[in-house]
Write a protein that holds these residues in place. Sequence first.
Motif, short mmCIF file in Angstrom:
data_model
loop_
_atom_site.label_atom_id
_atom_site.label_comp_id
_atom_site.label_asym_id
_atom_site.label_seq_id
_atom_site.Cartn_x
_atom_site.Cartn_y
_atom_site.Cartn_z
N SER A 493 -4.36 10.24 6.28
CA SER A 493 -5.17 9.30 5.49
C SER A 493 -4.45 7.97 5.43
O SER A 493 -3.21 7.91 5.45
N GLU A 495 -4.95 4.80 2.95
CA GLU A 495 -5.65 4.22 1.80
C GLU A 495 -5.23 2.77 1.61
O GLU A 495 -4.04 2.49 1.41
N GLN A 496 -6.17 1.88 1.66
CA GLN A 496 -5.89 0.51 1.21
C GLN A 496 -6.07 0.49 -0.30
O GLN A 496 -7.01 1.07 -0.85
N GLY A 497 -5.13 -0.17 -0.99
CA GLY A 497 -5.24 -0.21 -2.44
C GLY A 497 -4.25 -1.18 -3.04
O GLY A 497 -3.72 -2.06 -2.35
N PRO A 506 -6.59 3.25 -5.05
CA PRO A 506 -7.18 3.06 -3.72
C PRO A 506 -8.52 2.35 -3.82
O PRO A 506 -9.27 2.54 -4.78
N ARG A 508 -10.31 1.67 -0.48
CA ARG A 508 -11.07 2.17 0.66
C ARG A 508 -10.11 2.88 1.61
O ARG A 508 -8.89 2.71 1.54
N LEU A 509 -10.68 3.69 2.52
CA LEU A 509 -9.92 4.33 3.57
C LEU A 509 -10.03 3.52 4.85
O LEU A 509 -11.10 3.00 5.19
#
Length: 535
Positions: A493, A495-497, A506, A508-509
């Motif tokens: 995974s 995760e942008q956050g 987070p 979005r992925l």
Amino acid sequence: MRRSSLLHLWLSGLFVLTALTSAKAVEAPKLVEKDGRYALMVEGRPYLILGGQIHNSSGWPSELPQVWQSMAALHANTVEAPVYWEQLEAQQGHFDFSNVDQIVQGARAHSLHVILLWFGTWKNGNNHYAPQWVKADTKRYPRMIRRDGEPIDVFSANSRNTLEADKAAFVALTRHLKEIDGEEHTVLMIQVENESGGVGSVRDFSAESNKEFDGQVPSDLLTAAHKKAGTWSQVFGADADETFQAYHQAKYINEIAAAGKAEFAIPFYINVWVSYPAAELPQRQVAIPGIQYPSGGAVQKLVGIWKALAPSVDLIGPDIYSDDSGFYRDVISIYHRPDNPLWIPETGRGDSFGKFFFYALGDGAIGFSPFGVDDSGWNILGDEPWKAHSNNFALIGPMSSEIAQLEFDGKLKTSVEEPGQATQELDFGAWQATVAFGFPQPDGRRAPGTKDAHGAAVVAQLGPDEFLLTGVDASVTFHLPGKQPWMHSEILSAEQGTYENGVWKPVRLWNGDETDRGLTFHKKPEVVRVKLGRF
């Protein structure tokens, strides 16, 4: 009501009042060391100074409105502001703390911390910020005397009277800070003097100093320098004059720092006008103390002696105004010592200095601060627009506490682009990270690098297979040692956050085009948390 009941109520009320007072009090900032790494602890947690030092004459109430605007534009969390001896004690024994109060109060109102810079006996190797009553009495507060007998506008480090006058003012300042900031601790550190030393003479050549110079070197300096007994010239040869100045200067400043710390026990530091390579032919490149830099300061070759002679000074920070990458990195390595936390209190504000922030992070710096970042109009720095520091602080600021902790834990690495080095490797043992700079990065071709070699990446290990990363004009690809990316490994995974109050949030992925060619960091300030897997 019986006296015992009244006493019980009074004691209960006192306990409640004490508890409420204690609840409001904040733990004093302090430096802590672990396995050779340092952290500045603020409210019990590692703190990364994203600093902005204002211009020399911007510590006045009339300038503070634009200072706060400039700090917001820089995305700074800490302002470095001067305190002027000439303003604080315009008349001997009468102290005016109005400038200091407005700086501290204004910083609180704008959710900033403060580092105060004491402009006392020395500022950039001169005496220009001393009060008029000190400057005018040259008999009581003597100047340095050149070899030819001429006095200069620098106070002698050998003068007990000047030391006592400076110390009295500094003690008054720190005592006042304890009164106004002893619980909130808006002020994180205090700089004792500013780029101390003599500009214009290597040492004081007065009759009194010459007599001392002809005598024996003090035992504490012999111990610090690992030398055998003798006169100054016998022991130190060609470096005798500069070492003589450094000895008295270090002892002078240490005494001031010790007296101030007895009033307000927070970290104290000195900053240094470092020795730059002489701009002559190689055979002529000989440093000239008192000309190329203020003589007696803790320049590169004297850091160890200063650390030994000034134990009340918690750290020594280099002011670096050369954007030559090799020189900058050499200076960082010299001042990043087991006994000295790395702290860059001043550096150039231009965009060519932006990438050195990431070098400092990679070396565990407790903070980084460009100079002259407030909008005070044109001065010696010119008016060239700059944005790299602001972008860097905007990127790191929301997770600065987490970055500081990862630095302290030894979990953070950085990759910084240099000309001809558009691809670099970071080694995390079981995982490797390939960093490539510049865009576009077409399939099957080498990364192009950026035109001015400004790219950087920050990669921190959160767990055995988990990483936090961000960057500037860079992509990051993970792989197993000795394997190509995607061989026996994959991203589980991405995760942008962002961090909010210490909690990862987070948004979005990332997948597909956002991960297949590396995790890409270009114009937007983005942070990604990655989990990796093997198969």
